[in-house]
Design an enzyme around this catalytic site. Structure first.
Site, PDB file in Angstrom:
ATOM      1  N   ARG A 150      -9.563   3.803   5.416  1.00 46.88           N
ATOM      2  CA  ARG A 150      -9.056   3.032   6.551  1.00 46.88           C
ATOM      3  C   ARG A 150      -8.752   1.652   6.509  1.00 46.88           C
ATOM      4  O   ARG A 150      -7.988   1.035   7.134  1.00 46.88           O
ATOM      5  CB  ARG A 150      -9.956   3.240   7.861  1.00 46.88           C
ATOM      6  CG  ARG A 150     -10.163   4.811   8.102  1.00 46.88           C
ATOM      7  CD  ARG A 150     -11.386   4.853   9.132  1.00 46.88           C
ATOM      8  NE  ARG A 150     -11.902   6.229   9.399  1.00 46.88           N
ATOM      9  CZ  ARG A 150     -12.756   6.635   8.512  1.00 46.88           C
ATOM     10  NH1 ARG A 150     -13.378   5.733   7.554  1.00 46.88           N
ATOM     11  NH2 ARG A 150     -13.321   7.829   8.491  1.00 46.88           N
ATOM     12  N   LYS A 191      -3.178  11.585  17.934  1.00 49.84           N
ATOM     13  CA  LYS A 191      -4.513  11.013  18.884  1.00 49.84           C
ATOM     14  C   LYS A 191      -4.873   9.510  19.139  1.00 49.84           C
ATOM     15  O   LYS A 191      -5.147   9.128  20.240  1.00 49.84           O
ATOM     16  CB  LYS A 191      -5.652  11.743  18.255  1.00 49.84           C
ATOM     17  CG  LYS A 191      -6.984  11.686  19.099  1.00 49.84           C
ATOM     18  CD  LYS A 191      -7.889  10.513  18.863  1.00 49.84           C
ATOM     19  CE  LYS A 191      -9.157  10.603  19.658  1.00 49.84           C
ATOM     20  NZ  LYS A 191      -9.896   9.388  19.353  1.00 49.84           N
TER      21      LYS A 191
END
Length: 261
Positions: A150, A191
DNA sequence: AGCCAGGCTGACG
DNA sequence: CGTCAGCATGGC
């Protein structure tokens, strides 16, 4: 979170991840300042969504017994209005992670790269700005924050924001257009985009579909399919404040208040 | 020990 | 357009 009835606090709300428990309350660095859950200034009132009539939200659930059930299970639940940059960074870190680890990643990011504040002889750390994050080497970020793959999403998105990607305009755009814009950022899919829109851009009809909401959509409404499909069906079934109801559904499912079989 | 977690990217059909 | 392997890390 004001009037939380002991069932849900700013520590485990899963909307925000960097609040700390302090003597008789909670404290965090928000948007360049120290905020507590007892602050009554305008920024704090907006952050805690004080102006919304949550009883009216519950009233609009009548006729949808499932929604009513979830709302009644979580009296006092709020949906926060966070700075969108803070929601963006936190939810990029959230992907494919559990709530406890998201909290540790966010705290680590803020402690390593954010501004430090001292309040009542304790230290608090705010989110690093885009101008800071965009210059951090990806491998250093991954190593120090332990956020794995990430790290590159954070840096790339920070670079886009630094280059002029306008987060504030997301509040004004129609929901679908805002989703399309947000998805241009790195590490932001359907999402995470809806989390940013719901928690950071005041789109109360955004409906984040994670594994818990997915399970509940199947159990309650016999709906299965992609995140996009479920999110659109939820909007049809639950109405224009489906995001507020989603938050109750999410917690009721995740904490075992509702049996998922 | 091995599955799971507030999923996304890139490739491929 | 939809599907899907691969992915870093640690909680349980």
């Amino acid at each position: 979170m004001r009037n939380i009835d002991g069932k849900l606090t700013l520590i485990d709300s899963a909307q925000v991840f960097h609040w700390e428990e302090t003597e008789n309350g909670y404290t965090a660095a928000v948007n360049g300042r120290i905020m507590t859950d007892r602050d009554e200034d305008e920024e704090a009132q907006t952050y805690f969504d004080d102006q919304r009539d949550y009883n009216a939200v519950a009233d609009r659930c009548r006729g949808i017994p499932e929604a009513e059930t979830a709302i009644k299970m979580l009296p006092g639940l709020r949906v926060l209005n966070q700075p969108c940059w803070e929601a963006l960074i936190a939810f990029i870190l959230s992907s494919n992670n559990n709530v406890k680890r998201i909290r540790s990643l966010v705290l680590s990011l803020c402690k390593n790269y954010g501004d430090r504040y001292t309040y009542r002889s304790r230290e608090f750390y705010g989110f690093p700005g885009a101008e800071t994050l965009c210059e951090v080497p990806i491998d250093e970020l991954a190593q120090r924050v332990k956020c794995g793959y990430r790290a590159q999403y954070l840096v790339k998105s920070a670079q886009m924001v630094k280059q002029g990607f306008d987060l504030e305009i997301l509040k004004e755009l129609p929901l679908e257009k805002a989703r399309t814009e947000l998805a241009k950022l790195s590490g932001v899919g359907p999402k995470v985009a809806d989390c940013v829109l719901l928690f950071g851009c005041r789109h109360s009809d955004a409906f984040p579909v994670d594994i818990w909401v997915k399970r509940l959509m199947e159990k309650w409404f016999h709906e299965t399919g992609s995140v996009q499909y479920l999110r659109d069906r939820a909007r049809q079934i639950l109405g224009s404040e489906c995001g507020l109801i989603q938050q109750a559904m999410f917690h009721a499912a995740r904490t075992g208040m509702i049996d998922l079989e």
